[in-house]
Design an enzyme around this catalytic site. Structure first.
Site, PDB file in Angstrom:
ATOM      1  N   TYR A 149       0.576  -1.247  -0.354  1.00  0.00           N
ATOM      2  CA  TYR A 149      -0.042  -0.007  -0.721  1.00  0.00           C
ATOM      3  C   TYR A 149       0.803   0.699   0.056  1.00  0.00           C
ATOM      4  CZ  TYR A 149      -4.559   1.756   0.892  1.00  0.00           C
ATOM      5  OH  TYR A 149      -6.060   2.114   1.126  1.00  0.00           O
ATOM      6  N   LYS A 188      -1.953 -13.333   5.606  1.00  0.00           N
ATOM      7  CA  LYS A 188      -1.769 -14.135   4.445  1.00  0.00           C
ATOM      8  C   LYS A 188      -0.345 -14.388   4.544  1.00  0.00           C
ATOM      9  CE  LYS A 188      -3.559 -16.455   1.302  1.00  0.00           C
ATOM     10  NZ  LYS A 188      -4.742 -17.692   1.206  1.00  0.00           N
ATOM     11  N   ASP A 246      -8.447 -14.789   4.293  1.00  0.00           N
ATOM     12  CA  ASP A 246      -9.279 -15.541   3.577  1.00  0.00           C
ATOM     13  C   ASP A 246     -10.584 -16.202   4.520  1.00  0.00           C
ATOM     14  OD1 ASP A 246      -7.408 -17.542   3.742  1.00  0.00           O
ATOM     15  OD2 ASP A 246      -7.381 -18.110   1.827  1.00  0.00           O
ATOM     16  N   ASP A 264      -7.499  -2.688   4.387  1.00  0.00           N
ATOM     17  CA  ASP A 264      -7.985  -1.738   3.547  1.00  0.00           C
ATOM     18  C   ASP A 264      -9.929  -2.645   3.706  1.00  0.00           C
ATOM     19  OD1 ASP A 264      -9.504   0.347   2.428  1.00  0.00           O
ATOM     20  OD2 ASP A 264      -7.932  -0.241   0.567  1.00  0.00           O
TER      21      ASP A 264
HETATM   22  O1  AKG Z   1      -6.509   6.491  -0.392  1.00  0.00           O
HETATM   23  C1  AKG Z   1      -7.274   6.453  -0.834  1.00  0.00           C
HETATM   24  O2  AKG Z   1      -7.668   7.284  -2.046  1.00  0.00           O
HETATM   25  C2  AKG Z   1      -8.118   5.690  -0.736  1.00  0.00           C
HETATM   26  C3  AKG Z   1      -7.679   4.654   0.739  1.00  0.00           C
HETATM   27  C4  AKG Z   1      -8.809   3.900   1.679  1.00  0.00           C
HETATM   28  O3  AKG Z   1      -9.436   3.213   1.031  1.00  0.00           O
HETATM   29  C5  AKG Z   1      -8.586   3.703   3.010  1.00  0.00           C
HETATM   30  O4  AKG Z   1      -7.185   4.323   3.442  1.00  0.00           O
HETATM   31  O5  AKG Z   1      -9.219   2.885   3.180  1.00  0.00           O
HETATM   32 MG    MG Z   2     -10.809   2.053   2.335  1.00  0.00          MG
END
Ligand code: AKG
Ligand code: MG
Ligand code: NDP
Length: 418
Positions: free
Chosen positions: A162, A232, A285, A309
């Protein structure tokens, strides 16, 4: 500090942070806010109105929040110039004032600017994304027993795939990295090296353990029965698998947890209540099916950035959706509160969406500041508005006999129910 575009109010004071990270909150703290893109123009004013009403009702003239607008995203490009998405002084102000709240910010898919939300978390080292998931009586849900879902997600907020360390297919950088991996690292598993984008997944012991420490401390402070490490690690052994190992190690070394029946699960006695806290893990999962089938087996969740997320939105769905899913990004001395949802562009400016997520994020902010009476009033107001079946479109479309309210009207209903 002098700012270029940010207007610092003269009738408020700064929150300061002690070395043990406790806050000194004046009676009239200046709190920076980012309006946000898309539905930010709808939900942010609704949030400001509800918070002001709750603080007024709780404390009268003795306390108030002095709001200070700071800019990021599309609004920043209007205030500072076409390419200025995140002005340096926004970061400085969020740092200087220690507690802030933000609306959602747009991130284009596939190209364009990288996520400003992720950048804020990284720049301010807001390493724990904390997202409580609880059901309010009367909220429509796709599961039969939504009251069984009562969890707090601690999502690592600074590392993982991320972080956005990746290169586009066929760029010189991607080609160079693929060449390095094949020629110098003996990698034979890149199936197609032509037309192949490539990303990197950093997961560190320090990054893992500071997050897991916060999760276990939350379980101790709130007398909760378990902390589950979601990973995972069977597939990504040295990143997600290491997250699990480092999590158990921290539980043992820092909190005195001992293996349960030979491990890997651990148990510790809550030093504040004497109750047992189970430290366990589950593969991601399997977790995603168990939160639908046996959600009451989970309480505090500690997980990596991307898993967190996905899990945030999945769990939010069980208790009514991301219209009512709050969150906080907390690091050392800075905390920025934000909803779980994004900018929902198709609804922008229509005064339609549910402001509940940002309002409940503000409730977390007030609790973080120690203004619990005002926070409690917000919970009472949200609960009351929902029980009265006066709700926004997302709930109304699933609730027979409900009255459909606009975003701003729902904020008023919350105030009326405080
Ligand atoms: O930074 C974004 O545009 C998405 C971030 C996201 O989905 C979150 O942090 O839950
Ligand atoms: Mg999000
Ligand atoms: N922290 C942040 O600032 C975040 C930013 N984003 C960004 O937001 C943009 C849009 O992302 P997208 O994937 O569409 O996700 P969104 O969360 O913006 O919206 C997805 C759907 O969720 C529902 N929804 C979202 N917010 C609300 C609300 N307040 N009240 C009721 N329903 C709501 C709507 O569902 P329905 O259609 O069923 O009505 C909406 O179509 C992207 O640029 C993304 O990067 C995404 C997540 C977090």
């Amino acid at each position: 500090m002098g700012y270029q575009k940010i207007k610092v109010p003269t009738d408020g004071d700064k929150i300061t942070v002690n070395s043990d990270l406790s806050l000194n909150v004046p009676n009239h703290p200046i709190i920076p806010f980012i309006e946000g893109d898309g539905i930010g123009v709808d939900v942010t004013p609704a949030m400001l109105k509800v918070v002001d009403a709750a603080v007024d009702k709780a404390y009268g003239a003795k306390r108030s929040i002095v709001w200070m607008e700071v800019y990021t995203g599309e609004k920043a490009t209007k205030v500072y110039g076409p390419d200025v998405w995140m002005p340096e002084e926004t970061l400085e102000a969020l740092q200087e004032y220690s507690v802030g709240i933000k609306g959602p910010l747009t991130t284009p898919v596939g190209g364009g600017i990288r996520s400003l939300n992720v950048a804020l978390r990284q720049e301010l080292d807001l390493y724990a994304c904390i997202r409580p998931v609880r059901w309010f009586k009367g909220v429509p849900s796709p599961v039969t027993c939504p009251e069984k879902t009562d969890m707090v997600i601690f999502r690592e907020n600074s590392e993982d795939i991320y972080a956005g360390i990746e290169w586009q297919a066929d760029s010189p950088e991607a080609q160079k990295l693929i060449h390095f991996l094949k020629e110098e690292m003996g990698v034979t598993k890149i199936r197609f090296d032509e037309g192949c984008g490539i990303g990197i997944k950093p997961v560190s012991k320090e990054g893992t353990q500071r997050l897991v420490r916060k999760a276990i401390q939350h379980a101790i402070d709130n007398d909760l029965p378990s902390v589950t490490l979601v990973h995972k690690g069977n597939i990504m052994k040295y990143t997600e698998g290491a997250f699990k190992e480092w999590g158990y190690e921290l539980a043992h070394e820092r909190f005195g947890a001992e293996p349960l029946d030979g491990g890997p699960w651990h148990t510790l006695k809550n030093p504040k209540t004497g109750n047992d806290i189970i430290i366990k893990d589950v593969i991601a999962d399997a977790f995603l099916q168990q939160i639908l089938m046996r959600p009451d087996e989970y309480s505090v969740i500690a997980t990596l950035n991307l898993n967190g997320d996905y899990i945030s939105d999945a769990l939010a769905a069980e208790v009514g959706g991301i219209g009512i899913a709050p969150g906080a990004n907390i690091g050392g001395s800075v905390a920025i509160f934000e909803a779980t949802h994004g900018t929902a562009p198709k609804y922008a400016g229509q005064d339609k969406v549910n402001p509940g997520s940002l309002i409940l994020s503000a409730e977390m902010m007030l609790r973080h500041m120690g203004w619990t009476e005002a926070a409690d009033l917000i919970l009472k107001g949200v609960g009351g508005a929902i029980e009265a079946k006066t709700v926004t479109y997302d709930f109304e479309r699933l609730m027979p006999d409900a009255t459909l309210l606009k975003c701003s009207e729902f904020a008023e209903a919350i105030v009326d129910n405080m």
